[in-house]
Design a protein around this motif. Structure first.
Motif, short mmCIF file in Angstrom:
data_model
loop_
_atom_site.label_atom_id
_atom_site.label_comp_id
_atom_site.label_asym_id
_atom_site.label_seq_id
_atom_site.Cartn_x
_atom_site.Cartn_y
_atom_site.Cartn_z
N PRO A 239 0.84 -1.21 0.00
CA PRO A 239 0.00 0.00 0.00
C PRO A 239 0.87 1.26 0.00
O PRO A 239 2.06 1.18 0.36
CB PRO A 239 -0.78 -0.12 1.31
N PRO A 240 0.34 2.38 -0.40
CA PRO A 240 1.11 3.63 -0.30
C PRO A 240 1.48 3.86 1.18
O PRO A 240 0.61 3.91 2.03
CB PRO A 240 0.14 4.70 -0.81
N GLN A 241 2.76 3.97 1.45
CA GLN A 241 3.19 4.07 2.84
C GLN A 241 4.57 4.72 2.90
O GLN A 241 5.29 4.83 1.91
CB GLN A 241 3.27 2.68 3.49
N ARG A 242 4.90 5.14 4.10
CA ARG A 242 6.22 5.72 4.35
C ARG A 242 7.14 4.63 4.87
O ARG A 242 6.87 4.02 5.91
CB ARG A 242 6.10 6.85 5.38
N ILE A 243 8.21 4.35 4.12
CA ILE A 243 9.14 3.28 4.48
C ILE A 243 10.45 3.91 4.93
O ILE A 243 11.03 4.74 4.22
CB ILE A 243 9.40 2.34 3.29
N VAL A 244 10.92 3.51 6.10
CA VAL A 244 12.20 3.98 6.62
C VAL A 244 13.09 2.76 6.86
O VAL A 244 12.70 1.84 7.58
CB VAL A 244 12.03 4.78 7.93
N VAL A 245 14.27 2.76 6.23
CA VAL A 245 15.23 1.66 6.38
C VAL A 245 16.48 2.19 7.07
O VAL A 245 17.02 3.23 6.68
CB VAL A 245 15.59 1.06 5.01
N ASN A 246 16.94 1.47 8.07
CA ASN A 246 18.20 1.80 8.74
C ASN A 246 19.04 0.54 8.85
O ASN A 246 18.54 -0.52 9.23
CB ASN A 246 17.94 2.38 10.13
N ILE A 247 20.32 0.65 8.50
CA ILE A 247 21.24 -0.48 8.64
C ILE A 247 22.23 -0.12 9.74
O ILE A 247 23.03 0.80 9.59
CB ILE A 247 21.97 -0.76 7.32
N SER A 248 22.14 -0.82 10.84
CA SER A 248 22.95 -0.49 12.01
C SER A 248 24.00 -1.58 12.26
O SER A 248 23.81 -2.73 11.84
CB SER A 248 22.05 -0.35 13.24
N PRO A 249 25.11 -1.23 12.91
CA PRO A 249 25.44 0.07 13.49
C PRO A 249 25.78 1.11 12.42
O PRO A 249 26.31 0.77 11.37
CB PRO A 249 26.65 -0.22 14.37
N ALA A 250 25.47 2.37 12.73
CA ALA A 250 25.59 3.44 11.75
C ALA A 250 27.01 3.97 11.60
O ALA A 250 27.25 4.82 10.75
CB ALA A 250 24.66 4.60 12.14
N ASP A 251 27.97 3.48 12.39
CA ASP A 251 29.34 3.98 12.27
C ASP A 251 30.19 3.13 11.32
O ASP A 251 31.37 3.39 11.12
CB ASP A 251 30.01 4.04 13.65
N ILE A 252 29.59 2.10 10.70
CA ILE A 252 30.29 1.25 9.74
C ILE A 252 29.79 1.60 8.34
O ILE A 252 28.59 1.60 8.08
CB ILE A 252 30.04 -0.24 10.02
N ARG A 253 30.72 1.89 7.45
CA ARG A 253 30.35 2.22 6.07
C ARG A 253 29.79 0.99 5.38
O ARG A 253 30.40 -0.08 5.39
CB ARG A 253 31.58 2.72 5.31
N LYS A 254 28.60 1.12 4.78
CA LYS A 254 27.95 0.01 4.09
C LYS A 254 28.10 0.21 2.58
O LYS A 254 27.77 1.26 2.05
CB LYS A 254 26.45 -0.06 4.42
N CYS A 255 28.63 -0.80 1.89
CA CYS A 255 28.74 -0.72 0.44
C CYS A 255 28.42 -2.09 -0.15
O CYS A 255 28.37 -3.09 0.56
CB CYS A 255 30.14 -0.26 0.03
N GLY A 256 28.19 -2.13 -1.44
CA GLY A 256 27.82 -3.36 -2.10
C GLY A 256 26.32 -3.45 -2.33
O GLY A 256 25.54 -2.61 -1.87
N THR A 257 25.92 -4.50 -3.07
CA THR A 257 24.51 -4.68 -3.41
C THR A 257 23.86 -5.82 -2.64
O THR A 257 22.73 -6.20 -2.93
CB THR A 257 24.38 -4.95 -4.92
N GLY A 258 24.58 -6.39 -1.68
CA GLY A 258 24.07 -7.53 -0.94
C GLY A 258 22.96 -7.21 0.04
O GLY A 258 22.39 -8.14 0.64
N PHE A 259 22.63 -5.93 0.21
CA PHE A 259 21.56 -5.56 1.16
C PHE A 259 20.18 -5.56 0.51
O PHE A 259 19.19 -5.36 1.20
CB PHE A 259 21.85 -4.19 1.77
#
Length: 511
Positions: free
Chosen positions: A60-80
Motif C-alpha cells: 500500500p502507499p506508505q512511508r518506508i524507513v530503512v536503517n542499517i545499524s550500526p551506523a558507524d560502519i560504512r555500508k557498500c555493495g549490493t548484498g543488502f
C-alpha cells in the motif's frame, strides 16, 4: 510496523554482522534510508520496490524507513537488497519475523525479482558462524562458496518469491546440490619444466626458491625462457593445506573473483599484473578498499615480467610488504590490513635492448646499462634471495633437449621440493613459520649453525662482497634450503657457495 533481519558487511577481509531495520507507516509515500550508506546501497530503493511488485506482492502507499545499524560502519555493495526486501515484506505481514531469527541474509535483486550473486559471502557466513547464527539465505550462485563453512545451514535461493516461500514454509525448490568435484573447473594448460630447453642451472635455482619460498629474479636476453620458467612455478609448489585454501578462498570471495562455480580454491594463485597496473589495483585500496594483486597472490606467486617497466612507486612500495607480509591501508578513518604473503618472482633483460653482453647485437653503453639496472633500487635488489641468469638457447641445446629423456621435469622437481618441505615442517613444528625464508634472526641462530670451515667461508664472502645484514641472512636461509634439498642435516661449504652464487646481484649483469 517494525521489522528487522540480519545481514553482513565486509571490513577488509573480515565481515561484521549488521541489522537491517525497517519501519512502515502512514504518511506521505516515501522510501528513506540511513546508516552510513554508499550510493550503490541507496540505489536499492528502486530495485527493491520494483522487485517486490514484480514478485506478486502489493504494497500500500506508505512511508518506508530503512536503517542499517550500526551506523558507524560504512555500508557498500549490493548484498543488502534481499534483506531490505524481506524486512519490508515482514513489516507488511507477508512473512513472520520469527522465521528469520538466527538467519543471515545476502543477495542482490533484479527488477524481475530474481537474485544475483554478491561478493564476500564466505567471510560473512564465517562471521555468522562465530556469532552463533545457524542459517544463511544466499543466492544460488554463491551456494558452493557458502557451503564451505560447516555447521551453518546454507539456503540457496534464486528469486525473492522462493525466499519468501522458504521462510514461510521451510521449503525451497530446486535446491542446488552440486558435486564437490564439479564446483570449480580449471582451463589451465598442463605445463611442465620438461618443455624448457636447457637452463638446468635456472631450473635448479627455481626449485630451491620454491622449496624455501625465496624471492627470485631471472635476468637474460629475450627468448631465453624467463617467462616460461616463472609460469611453471605453481606446478612444483607444495599442495595447499585446507587452512591455506580457506584463506585464499576468503580473499577471492571479498574480491569477487571466485568465478562462476565458486567453491574452495584448490590451486595456488599465480598473479602476473601488467606493468601499467595502477597503484590501488596493485596494493589494494580505492574508495571502498578491496584486495590488490599482492594480496590476491597470497600463498602463491606474484610474477613481475619486464620488472624495470613498472612504475618506481610500485616497485619501491613492495619493500615493506615483502618484509612484513601484510599491507595496511587507511581510508575514511578506518584501518584495513590485508595479507601479502607471496613469493616474488621477477624477470628482466640485462639492458634496454636485451642482448648485453653480446656486443655484436648490443650497442648500450656501460652507463646505459647501469641506468637501466638502476631502475630497481639496491634496497629492492636486497630483498631478492636469489638471482639467476638465463642464457640464450642455441640450436644444439634445443635438439639435445628434445632427444634427451633425462631432462628435469616438474614431477621430479616437485619431489625434491617436497623433501625439503617435509624437513622444514619437522624443523618448525609448533612454530608460526613454515618456510626457511620466514626465519627470524633468532631462528637462524638456532637452525643455521655453521661449522668452523663454513664460518670462515661466509666471513670471507661478507667482507669481500660488503654484504648487508639482510644479504647475509638471505645467503644463510638459501643455504639452509639447499641443504634440505640435498638431504644434509647441517649446512656445508658447498651449500654456502651455491647460495652465494645465486646472490650475484646486480654484478650478474655488469662485469
Amino acid at each position: 510496523m517494525y521489522s528487522s533481519v540480519l545481514s553482513g558487511v565486509l571490513y577488509g577481509l573480515k565481515a561484521e554482522i549488521v541489522r537491517v531495520e525497517v519501519d512502515v507507516g502512514n504518511g506521505i509515500p516515501s522510501f528513506e534510508m540511513s546508516g552510513f550508506l554508499s550510493n550503490e546501497v541507496k540505489e536499492a530503493r528502486e530495485r527493491v520496490r520494483v522487485a517486490i511488485r514484480n514478485s506478486g506482492y502489493e504494497l500500500p502507499p506508505q512511508r518506508i524507513v530503512v536503517n542499517i545499524s550500526p551506523a558507524d560502519i560504512r555500508k557498500c555493495g549490493t548484498g543488502f537488497d534481499l534483506p531490505i526486501a524481506l524486512a519490508i515484506l515482514s513489516a507488511n505481514g507477508y512473512i513472520d519475523e520469527v522465521n528469520v531469527d538466527n538467519m543471515i541474509i545476502l543477495g542482490e535483486l533484479s527488477l524481475d525479482g530474481s537474485i544475483n550473486g554478491v561478493s564476500g559471502v564466505l567471510p560473512c557466513v564465517c562471521e555468522a558462524k562465530k556469532s552463533g547464527i545457524s542459517k544463511a539465505l544466499i543466492p544460488v550462485s554463491n551456494y558452493n562458496e557458502g557451503r564451505i563453512v560447516e555447521k551453518v545451514n546454507i539456503i540457496p535461493t534464486n528469486s525473492l518469491k522462493m525466499a519468501v516461500q522458504y521462510i514461510n514454509n521451510g521449503i525451497i525448490e530446486n535446491q542446488r546440490q552440486d558435486n564437490p568435484e564439479q564446483c570449480r573447473t580449471t582451463d589451465k594448460q598442463e605445463i611442465n619444466y620438461a618443455d624448457i630447453c636447457g637452463q638446468e642451472a635456472a631450473k635448479r635455482a627455481t626449485m630451491i626458491a620454491v622449496a624455501g619460498m625465496h624471492n627470485i629474479m631471472y635476468i637474460g636476453p629475450p627468448g631465453s625462457g624467463k617467462t616460461m620458467m616463472a609460469k611453471r612455478i605453481p606446478s612444483i609448489m607444495p599442495d595447499m593445506t585446507f587452512d591455506e585454501k580457506l584463506a585464499v578462498t576468503n580473499i577471492y570471495s571479498v574480491a569477487g573473483q571466485l568465478g562462476e562455480y565458486g567453491g574452495l580454491v584448490e590451486d595456488r594463485p599465480f598473479r602476473a599484473p601488467y606493468h601499467n597496473v595502477t597503484k590501488s589495483s596493485f596494493f589494494g585500496g580505492g574508495m571502498f578498499p578491496r584486495p590488490g594483486e599482492i594480496t590476491l597472490a597470497g600463498k602463491g606467486v606474484l610474477f613481475l615480467d619486464e620488472m624495470t617497466e613498472f612504475k618506481p612507486e610500485i616497485l619501491e612500495g613492495l619493500r615493506q610488504p615483502l618484509e612484513d607480509k601484510d599491507i595496511t591501508i587507511v581510508r575514511m578513518g578506518r584501518t584495513y590490513t590485508y595479507p601479502a604473503d607471496f613469493m616474488l618472482v621477477g624477470a628482466m633483460n640485462p639492458c634496454k635492448c636485451g642482448y648485453y653482453p653480446d656486443r655484436s647485437r648490443c650497442n648500450c653503453s656501460e652507463q646505459d646499462i647501469k641506468r637501466y639496472i638502476g631502475k630497481i633500487s639496491m634496497p629492492l635488489w636486497d630483498r631478492f634471495d636469489m638471482c639467476i641468469k638465463t642464457d640464450e638457447i642455441g640450436y644444439e641445446q634445443i635438439r639435445c633437449s628434445s632427444d634427451n629423456g633425462n631432462v628435469p621435469d616438474s614431477e621430479s622437481m616437485k619431489q625434491a621440493v617436497m623433501r625439503a618441505r617435509f624437513a622444514q615442517l619437522k624443523r618448525f613444528n609448533g612454530m608460526n613459520i613454515k618456510y626457511n625464508s620466514q626465519m627470524s634472526t633468532g631462528d637462524m641462530k638456532r637452525f643455521c649453525r655453521l661449522g668452523e670451515e663454513e664460518e670462515k667461508l661466509i666471513k670471507r664472502i661478507f667482507a669481500k662482497k660488503r654484504l648487508t645484514a639482510r644479504g647475509y641472512s638471505k645467503i644463510l636461509k638459501t643455504a639452509r634450503t639447499i641443504a634440505d634439498i640435498d638431504g644434509n642435516v647441517n649446512i656445508t661449504t658447498a651449500n654456502i657457495s651455491e647460495a652465494f652464487y645465486y646472490r650475484g646481484i646486480p654484478e650478474v649483469t655488469i662485469h
